[in-house]
Each structure stands twice: as C-alpha cells, then as structure tokens.
Design a protein around this motif. Structure first.
Motif, mmCIF file in Angstrom:
data_model
loop_
_atom_site.group_PDB
_atom_site.id
_atom_site.type_symbol
_atom_site.label_atom_id
_atom_site.label_comp_id
_atom_site.label_asym_id
_atom_site.label_seq_id
_atom_site.Cartn_x
_atom_site.Cartn_y
_atom_site.Cartn_z
ATOM 1 N N ALA A 69 0.830 -1.206 0.000
ATOM 2 C CA ALA A 69 0.000 0.000 0.000
ATOM 3 C C ALA A 69 0.865 1.257 0.000
ATOM 4 O O ALA A 69 0.581 2.229 -0.710
ATOM 5 C CB ALA A 69 -0.932 -0.002 1.207
ATOM 6 N N MET A 70 1.929 1.263 0.798
ATOM 7 C CA MET A 70 2.841 2.408 0.819
ATOM 8 C C MET A 70 3.425 2.661 -0.574
ATOM 9 O O MET A 70 3.500 3.802 -1.043
ATOM 10 C CB MET A 70 3.969 2.164 1.813
ATOM 11 C CG MET A 70 3.562 2.255 3.270
ATOM 12 S SD MET A 70 4.993 1.982 4.347
ATOM 13 C CE MET A 70 4.255 2.254 5.975
ATOM 14 N N LEU A 71 3.837 1.594 -1.237
ATOM 15 C CA LEU A 71 4.450 1.739 -2.558
ATOM 16 C C LEU A 71 3.425 2.164 -3.606
ATOM 17 O O LEU A 71 3.768 2.854 -4.574
ATOM 18 C CB LEU A 71 5.124 0.425 -2.959
ATOM 19 C CG LEU A 71 6.344 0.053 -2.112
ATOM 20 C CD1 LEU A 71 6.788 -1.374 -2.398
ATOM 21 C CD2 LEU A 71 7.487 1.028 -2.352
ATOM 22 N N PHE A 72 2.178 1.761 -3.432
ATOM 23 C CA PHE A 72 1.150 2.216 -4.369
ATOM 24 C C PHE A 72 0.957 3.722 -4.226
ATOM 25 O O PHE A 72 0.694 4.422 -5.214
ATOM 26 C CB PHE A 72 -0.168 1.485 -4.138
ATOM 27 C CG PHE A 72 -1.153 1.667 -5.261
ATOM 28 C CD1 PHE A 72 -1.075 0.881 -6.396
ATOM 29 C CD2 PHE A 72 -2.138 2.638 -5.194
ATOM 30 C CE1 PHE A 72 -1.962 1.061 -7.447
ATOM 31 C CE2 PHE A 72 -3.030 2.826 -6.236
ATOM 32 C CZ PHE A 72 -2.946 2.036 -7.364
ATOM 33 N N ALA A 120 -7.359 1.057 -5.627
ATOM 34 C CA ALA A 120 -7.826 2.018 -6.625
ATOM 35 C C ALA A 120 -8.716 3.081 -5.981
ATOM 36 O O ALA A 120 -8.558 4.284 -6.243
ATOM 37 C CB ALA A 120 -8.572 1.296 -7.736
ATOM 38 N N LEU A 121 -9.648 2.656 -5.135
ATOM 39 C CA LEU A 121 -10.552 3.610 -4.492
ATOM 40 C C LEU A 121 -9.775 4.562 -3.581
ATOM 41 O O LEU A 121 -10.020 5.773 -3.578
ATOM 42 C CB LEU A 121 -11.621 2.857 -3.698
ATOM 43 C CG LEU A 121 -12.585 1.999 -4.532
ATOM 44 C CD1 LEU A 121 -13.554 1.250 -3.628
ATOM 45 C CD2 LEU A 121 -13.351 2.861 -5.540
ATOM 46 N N ALA A 122 -8.841 4.014 -2.803
ATOM 47 C CA ALA A 122 -8.008 4.873 -1.953
ATOM 48 C C ALA A 122 -7.142 5.795 -2.803
ATOM 49 O O ALA A 122 -6.899 6.956 -2.442
ATOM 50 C CB ALA A 122 -7.141 4.021 -1.032
ATOM 51 N N THR A 140 -0.229 13.391 8.428
ATOM 52 C CA THR A 140 -1.644 13.099 8.198
ATOM 53 C C THR A 140 -1.893 11.597 8.184
ATOM 54 O O THR A 140 -2.827 11.104 8.827
ATOM 55 C CB THR A 140 -2.118 13.714 6.874
ATOM 56 O OG1 THR A 140 -1.857 15.118 6.882
ATOM 57 C CG2 THR A 140 -3.603 13.474 6.666
ATOM 58 N N GLY A 141 -1.044 10.865 7.437
ATOM 59 C CA GLY A 141 -1.215 9.418 7.365
ATOM 60 C C GLY A 141 -1.058 8.760 8.718
ATOM 61 O O GLY A 141 -1.870 7.905 9.109
ATOM 62 N N LEU A 142 -0.026 9.151 9.459
ATOM 63 C CA LEU A 142 0.183 8.576 10.787
ATOM 64 C C LEU A 142 -0.949 8.947 11.738
ATOM 65 O O LEU A 142 -1.382 8.126 12.563
ATOM 66 C CB LEU A 142 1.512 9.043 11.362
ATOM 67 C CG LEU A 142 2.762 8.308 10.884
ATOM 68 C CD1 LEU A 142 4.011 8.930 11.496
ATOM 69 C CD2 LEU A 142 2.692 6.820 11.238
ATOM 70 N N GLY A 143 -1.430 10.183 11.645
ATOM 71 C CA GLY A 143 -2.530 10.606 12.504
ATOM 72 C C GLY A 143 -3.778 9.758 12.287
ATOM 73 O O GLY A 143 -4.415 9.310 13.248
ATOM 74 N N ILE A 144 -4.115 9.539 11.022
ATOM 75 C CA ILE A 144 -5.278 8.699 10.706
ATOM 76 C C ILE A 144 -5.045 7.276 11.197
ATOM 77 O O ILE A 144 -5.927 6.659 11.824
ATOM 78 C CB ILE A 144 -5.555 8.713 9.189
ATOM 79 C CG1 ILE A 144 -5.968 10.101 8.734
ATOM 80 C CG2 ILE A 144 -6.627 7.687 8.824
ATOM 81 C CD1 ILE A 144 -6.034 10.258 7.222
ATOM 82 N N SER A 217 -5.689 4.472 2.605
ATOM 83 C CA SER A 217 -5.344 5.855 2.264
ATOM 84 C C SER A 217 -4.248 6.378 3.184
ATOM 85 O O SER A 217 -3.316 7.059 2.743
ATOM 86 C CB SER A 217 -6.582 6.752 2.357
ATOM 87 O OG SER A 217 -7.578 6.350 1.446
ATOM 88 N N ALA A 218 -4.361 6.052 4.488
ATOM 89 C CA ALA A 218 -3.340 6.492 5.447
ATOM 90 C C ALA A 218 -1.982 5.903 5.100
ATOM 91 O O ALA A 218 -0.964 6.606 5.121
ATOM 92 C CB ALA A 218 -3.757 6.074 6.864
#
Length: 398
Positions: A69-72, A120-122, A140-144, A217-218
């Motif tokens: 997910a991170m690489l996407f 894809a949706l994220a 932001t990502g870490l907060g979520i 997404s996060a």
C-alpha cells in the motif's frame, strides 16, 4: 541515481508481492472464516502447524500488504506528478479507473481476497494530496492510522474482556464451523459452485471497504511521504535507517511475543484479539524496518543479490499478484484444477508458497530479459496510456 532508486522501489515491491502470498495462502485453501484462525484450523494444532501460523503472524501478516500500500502511494505521484500537471493527472485517473475494473474482475471471478479495488478507491482520494510535502503526508497518514488503530484496540480490548456464556460461545462456534463446512463443499465442487461461493464471500467482504479505504489511504500517504523524504529511495541517512530498524525490531518483538504466548497458552480468545489489534497498529514501523533492511542489503556487496533478485518480481508486481491468484485457485478451487480445497495443512501451504516464490523470481528475470514490462502491466498501460512496445528493441529487430 534515478535508476538506482527505481531498482530499490522495484525490490521493495517484489518483497511485498512475495510476502503477501504466505499471508493469503490459507484464504485460498480453506473457507475465509477459518483462514486466520489457529483454534479452529481444520487440520488441528500440531507443533508444525502452530509454528507456521506463529511465524506468519509474527513476521509476515500485515507487514507486506502495508508495504504494498505504501508503494502504491508512491506510484500515484510517479504516474500523476504534481496536481498542477493536468495531462498526467488525467492519465492517473484512467489508470485508477481501469484498476477498479481489474479489481472487480479479480475479486468476483478469481479470488474474493482482492486488494486492487481497495487500492484504486483509496488512490482516487490520495491523488488529491500527492502535491503535499513529505512532512504533511506523513503526519496526516500517521494521525489517521493511530486514531483508527486506537479505536480498534479499544474495541478489541472490550470484546476480549467481556465474559461469554459457555453455551452461547459453543453455539456461535458450531454455527461458524457449519458455515465453513458448507463453504468447503462449494469450493470443492464444480467450477460454477466454486465461482458462486467465491462471489458470495467477496460480497461479504464489501461492507469492510470503508474502513479498508481509510486505513489504505493512510498507508499510501505515509508511503508517499517516506518517498519524498528519501526513505524509500535509499537517500535517507544511515542514522535514520538504523532508528527505523531498531523501532521495527522492538515492535516485531512485541508482536511475536504475543503470538508465541498465545500458542503456548492454548490460544485464549482474549489474548488473540488483543494480539491482532496490536499487530495491526504496529504494522507501519515493522514494515519500515523491512525497508531499512532492504536499503542496507542494497548497499552491501554480500547481500545486494537479494534486492537484485527481487527487483524483476516487483517490476512485474501486477502480473505476479494476479498470477498467484490463478495458481492458487488452480490448486485449491473445485473445477479449476487440482481441487485441494481443505486438504492442505499450514506446512504444506508454506511449501507451496516457497515454490511459487522461486518460480516467480526465475520467470520474472527471464521475462524481463526479453520484454520491457510484464504482460498484464503492458495490457494495463495500453488501456490507460495507449500503445506501448512490449518486446525489447534488440530482440524485436533480431
């Protein structure tokens, strides 16, 4: 330098797509209600079976889907560029749109555990943040991630602490096992029966998409932020990579200790719930420890062979991911091949996984010696970008 960075990203992507397979293997082999369960695993709890389960939960589960997910998230920026670049933004939207189509086809026609649709949706959300700074993306990502993980941990802790009536628990267990047995019969039946059951299980997973969307997404934001900060390109300082490694090892030690304790104590339900919650929450730091290890390996004369071997697998990650589903459903689903659903224990699944790893490492290198990209990458690229050469020029003119 650009070439080195691409190779490192491909190596990490290859590690991710291979690592995911060991986690997914039980989901191909048994009904979903039993796949991650150790207590209700249909082949019992022998030492070998529990050992594979513990190693999978400790070193693999959540880590590699997190890495993927991170690489996407990185790919969203590499394809779409800055938000001001309207032309590349249109290409990115088409790319994600076709990924939705692939995800729906894969999830309903091949295997219910598809992640392409979720990515894809994220991706459609994260593309709006692709021009943010590295600091803003990571914060932001870490907060979520932290907020949702804490909510999940609280919920799991409450569920673990609530006493259950033994008769009610026995009834719920019996109902789950009966559901699993019915699913087993369908997956072991004809092609149409396995296809219909796969579709039903895919539909059953769709209500979880909102939470998957948020968490994915996060992770994409964290990944893109780490890329912009140089962490995923090998450009960060040795000191930072050492810190990531130490932090990840401590997190991994905690997760491993919990699952080992659970196996030794007879798999108590409460400890199992808390272990899964902590495993989920600590996935990003443990994943970044794998990134640090890959960077150190790439810089080493002795260990650099590992990222070099993984890079072609990552360059063909889309093809290899879908190929894994086709191979595993051929082995396990009824009407598609061997029909071994419900017949293979965890050690056997680990052996099959290692065999597929070896095949994909070898075939990826063979293919990319002759072609510019993987076959499905080529199809996908044609759909969202237009005609692209497949065969390498030197071979095309030979």
């Amino acid at each position: 330098m650009t070439k080195d960075r691409i190779v490192l990203l491909d190596s990490l992507r290859g590690l991710g797509v291979l690592g995911i397979l060991l986690c997914n293997a039980p989901d191909f082999a048994v009904p979903p209600v039993l796949a991650e369960s150790a207590a209700h695993w249909p082949h019992g709890t022998s030492a070998a079976t529990l050992s594979v389960w513990v190693v999978t939960q400790w070193l693999f589960q959540r880590k590699f889907v997190t890495l993927f997910a991170m690489l996407f998230g990185v790919s969203i920026f590499l394809v779409g560029g800055e938000r001001s670049d309207l032309e590349r933004g249109a290409i990115l939207r088409r790319r994600l749109g076709w990924m939705v189509v692939f995800g729906l086809l894969h999830g309903f026609a091949v295997w219910y555990g598809d992640v392409l649709l979720s990515y894809a949706l994220a991706g459609f959300a994260v593309m709006l943040a692709r021009s943010w700074s590295a600091r803003r993306l990571i914060r932001t990502g870490l907060g979520i991630w932290i907020a949702v993980s804490l909510l999940m941990l609280v919920g799991m802790s409450i569920a673990a602490s609530m006493p259950k009536d033994s008769a009610q628990q026995a009834l719920e267990t019996a109902q789950e096992l009966a559901k699993a047995k019915a699913g087993e019969a369908q997956y072991s039946g004809t092609f149409l029966q396995s296809l219909i059951q796969n579709g039903k299980d895919r539909l059953a997973f769709l209500p979880a998409e909102p939470i998957i969307f948020v968490m994915t997404s996060a992770l994409m934001m964290i990944g893109l932020g780490a890329f912009k900060a140089g962490v995923l390109t090998g450009e960060a300082s040795d000191r930072l990579y050492r810190r990531l490694l130490v932090g990840g090892l401590l997190a991994s030690a905690l997760v491993g200790g919990l699952f080992i304790a659970g196996a030794v104590m007879g798999l108590p339900r409460g400890l199992g719930l808390v272990s899964v919650g902590i495993q989920w929450a600590l996935a990003p730091p443990t994943t970044l420890a794998y990134v640090a290890l890959m960077v150190f390996a790439a810089r080493s004369k002795v260990w650099s062979a590992i990222p070099r071997a993984l890079a072609p697998v990552g360059q063909m990650a889309f093809t290899n991911y879908l190929a894994q589903s086709l191979i595993m459903t051929f082995i396990f689903y009824g009407g598609r091949g061997l029909g071994l659903h419900g017949k293979v224990d965890r050690p056997g699944l680990a052996a099959i996984t290692v065999g597929i790893w070896i095949v994909q490492i070898l075939w990826s290198r063979w293919w990319l010696d002759r072609f510019e990209m993987g076959p499905l990458e080529w199809v996908w690229r044609r759909l969202y970008r237009g005609p692209s050469p497949l065969r390498r020029p030197a071979l095309a003119t030979a």
